[in-house]
Design an enzyme around this catalytic site. Sequence first.
Site, PDB file in Angstrom:
ATOM      1  N   LYS A  83       0.764  -0.894   0.079  1.00 41.82           N
ATOM      2  CA  LYS A  83       0.073  -0.018   0.198  1.00 41.82           C
ATOM      3  C   LYS A  83       0.669   1.463  -0.170  1.00 41.82           C
ATOM      4  O   LYS A  83       0.903   2.491  -0.631  1.00 41.82           O
ATOM      5  CB  LYS A  83      -0.842   0.002   1.120  1.00 41.82           C
ATOM      6  CG  LYS A  83      -2.373  -0.578   1.214  1.00 41.82           C
ATOM      7  CD  LYS A  83      -3.032  -0.831   1.982  1.00 41.82           C
ATOM      8  CE  LYS A  83      -4.740  -1.112   1.781  1.00 41.82           C
ATOM      9  NZ  LYS A  83      -5.639  -1.214   2.584  1.00 41.82           N
ATOM     10  N   LYS A 142      -4.523  -9.907  -6.356  1.00 38.49           N
ATOM     11  CA  LYS A 142      -6.604 -10.424  -5.892  1.00 38.49           C
ATOM     12  C   LYS A 142      -7.293  -8.997  -6.579  1.00 38.49           C
ATOM     13  O   LYS A 142      -6.912  -8.315  -6.749  1.00 38.49           O
ATOM     14  CB  LYS A 142      -6.138 -10.310  -4.267  1.00 38.49           C
ATOM     15  CG  LYS A 142      -6.177  -9.301  -4.061  1.00 38.49           C
ATOM     16  CD  LYS A 142      -5.806  -8.609  -2.722  1.00 38.49           C
ATOM     17  CE  LYS A 142      -5.638  -7.209  -1.706  1.00 38.49           C
ATOM     18  NZ  LYS A 142      -5.725  -7.118  -0.336  1.00 38.49           N
ATOM     19  N   LYS A 201     -10.146  -2.838  -3.993  1.00 37.79           N
ATOM     20  CA  LYS A 201     -10.712  -1.784  -4.396  1.00 37.79           C
ATOM     21  C   LYS A 201     -10.176  -0.871  -4.878  1.00 37.79           C
ATOM     22  O   LYS A 201     -10.072   0.286  -5.809  1.00 37.79           O
ATOM     23  CB  LYS A 201     -11.064  -1.338  -3.370  1.00 37.79           C
ATOM     24  CG  LYS A 201     -12.720  -1.698  -2.783  1.00 37.79           C
ATOM     25  CD  LYS A 201     -12.876  -1.299  -1.515  1.00 37.79           C
ATOM     26  CE  LYS A 201     -13.202  -2.752  -0.186  1.00 37.79           C
ATOM     27  NZ  LYS A 201     -13.802  -2.195   0.630  1.00 37.79           N
TER      28      LYS A 201
HETATM   29  P1  TYM Z   1     -10.903  -5.286   3.822  1.00 34.41           P
HETATM   30  O1  TYM Z   1     -11.643  -4.031   4.221  1.00 34.41           O
HETATM   31  O2  TYM Z   1      -9.971  -4.587   3.060  1.00 34.41           O
HETATM   32  O3  TYM Z   1     -11.627  -6.754   3.002  1.00 34.41           O
HETATM   33  C1  TYM Z   1     -12.595  -6.965   3.661  1.00 34.41           C
HETATM   34  C2  TYM Z   1     -12.302  -8.526   3.622  1.00 34.41           C
HETATM   35  O4  TYM Z   1     -12.630  -8.534   2.434  1.00 34.41           O
HETATM   36  C3  TYM Z   1     -11.902 -10.079   2.330  1.00 34.41           C
HETATM   37  N1  TYM Z   1     -11.492  -9.466   1.026  1.00 34.41           N
HETATM   38  C4  TYM Z   1     -10.909 -10.636   0.376  1.00 34.41           C
HETATM   39  N2  TYM Z   1     -11.204 -12.301   0.470  1.00 34.41           N
HETATM   40  C5  TYM Z   1     -10.570 -12.624  -0.798  1.00 34.41           C
HETATM   41  N3  TYM Z   1     -10.013 -11.998  -1.807  1.00 34.41           N
HETATM   42  C6  TYM Z   1     -10.317 -11.198  -2.097  1.00 34.41           C
HETATM   43  N4  TYM Z   1      -9.779 -10.211  -3.300  1.00 34.41           N
HETATM   44  C7  TYM Z   1     -10.713  -9.995  -1.123  1.00 34.41           C
HETATM   45  N5  TYM Z   1     -10.582  -8.449  -0.756  1.00 34.41           N
HETATM   46  C8  TYM Z   1     -10.724  -8.725   0.326  1.00 34.41           C
HETATM   47  C9  TYM Z   1     -10.117  -9.245   3.345  1.00 34.41           C
HETATM   48  O5  TYM Z   1      -9.217 -10.550   3.663  1.00 34.41           O
HETATM   49  C10 TYM Z   1     -11.505  -8.928   4.888  1.00 34.41           C
HETATM   50  O6  TYM Z   1     -11.398 -10.036   5.433  1.00 34.41           O
HETATM   51  N6  TYM Z   1      -7.694  -5.374   7.602  1.00 34.41           N
HETATM   52  C11 TYM Z   1      -8.615  -5.709   7.268  1.00 34.41           C
HETATM   53  C12 TYM Z   1     -10.426  -5.352   7.953  1.00 34.41           C
HETATM   54  C13 TYM Z   1      -9.721  -5.369   9.541  1.00 34.41           C
HETATM   55  C14 TYM Z   1     -10.217  -6.507  10.420  1.00 34.41           C
HETATM   56  C15 TYM Z   1     -10.210  -6.013  11.238  1.00 34.41           C
HETATM   57  C16 TYM Z   1     -10.536  -7.847  10.050  1.00 34.41           C
HETATM   58  C17 TYM Z   1     -10.093  -4.217  10.236  1.00 34.41           C
HETATM   59  N7  TYM Z   1     -10.018  -4.671  11.160  1.00 34.41           N
HETATM   60  C18 TYM Z   1     -10.241  -7.175  12.973  1.00 34.41           C
HETATM   61  C19 TYM Z   1     -10.351  -8.516  10.299  1.00 34.41           C
HETATM   62  C20 TYM Z   1     -10.531  -8.055  12.494  1.00 34.41           C
HETATM   63  C21 TYM Z   1      -9.163  -5.470   5.268  1.00 34.41           C
HETATM   64  O7  TYM Z   1      -8.411  -4.520   5.617  1.00 34.41           O
HETATM   65  O8  TYM Z   1      -9.920  -5.093   5.167  1.00 34.41           O
END
Ligand code: TYM
Length: 334
Positions: free
Chosen positions: A114, A198, A201
């Site tokens: 990032k 992957k 967004k």
């Molecule tokens: P975020 O907002 O990027 O994504 C949310 C969830 O979607 C999953 N994900 C995917 N799974 C499979 N294939 C993909 N291409 C794909 N893109 C996104 C992510 O793995 C995620 O589960 N850091 C986290 C948010 C967070 C969080 C937490 C998660 C903050 N605190 C505590 C778990 C526990 C994030 O950026 O997710």
Amino acid sequence: MSHKKIVFSGVQPNGNLHLGNYLGALKNFVSLQKNIDCIYCVVDLHAITVFQNPNELKNNILETTASFLATGLDPSKSIIFNQSSVSEHSELAWILNCVSRIGWLNRMTQFKDKAGSDKEKASVGLYIYPNLMAADILLYKATHVPVGADQKQHLELSRDIAQKFNKDFNCENFFPLPEPLIPKNISRVMSLRDGTKKMSKSETSDYSRINLKDNADEIIKKIKKAKSDSKAIPDNIKSLEERPEALNLLNIYSEITKIELEKVIKEMSGKDYSFVKKKLADVLVDEICPVGKEIDKLMGDKTHLLQILKKGTEKARIIAEENLKNIREKVGLI
Ligand code: TYM
């Protein structure tokens, strides 16, 4: 002493949710809420680690909440709230900043991706992002965390932080070591433009992803344009290893239809891409369009969405206050 099973997960409100979020996380959230206490959080403080337009952020927090509901999360079963409304997340994050090690954060691949080539210009928040994520999870003493495979390293860091806290403050087993729940068959939904990256967004081309709010025409067009190769579909999984785009399309089809990949390959073997893409677009339209319509409908009543977040915040705060009180005591804060 074993810990009570508690599920926690979060999703950033940084724009349209996509098929990766849906298959990697949201569908799992919904199935877990049937039998376990689940807490699902719109992680707005994580979102602002990169600049967000304030008006868009407000809207995105509500739209992410609407997406939770539209995919089937039920506020009477799960706690649904936004992170910044429970200030204990930030306070615990500070305490954990003092437990976590710089060396650990330096290994985080997501920060490297990032921050890009000029790391000096990245926000400090982006660098310590994984410590806030550990705080989210440990604040509720969560034992299980449903996420996509891209979050595995952050989960390992949360476990390291929990373990070090328990050791430093001589309170073995105080924090559970949270386990990731990563979907077995499709842990990483890949970009439609490049099967080695992957779905995300942040990729510039909207053709790389299916958004939950895409209409039928958009879905059909994106699948039609999805990158493919010139060969027919093989009759075994092994031959797909070198063909990431084909594997991704078949994996998505398998996950949506709940037909095992082996069976899907048997059904599609020898066919060309136009056949596969037509079938895939059909099932995606059936699955995703109702979700998108529901999100739009829910966004028509923002007061209702705010009310859901308010009630969720009240429930989350009760747990967070009690746990943070005990954490402060362990650390020696008065
Ligand atoms: P975020 O907002 O990027 O994504 C949310 C969830 O979607 C999953 N994900 C995917 N799974 C499979 N294939 C993909 N291409 C794909 N893109 C996104 C992510 O793995 C995620 O589960 N850091 C986290 C948010 C967070 C969080 C937490 C998660 C903050 N605190 C505590 C778990 C526990 C994030 O950026 O997710």
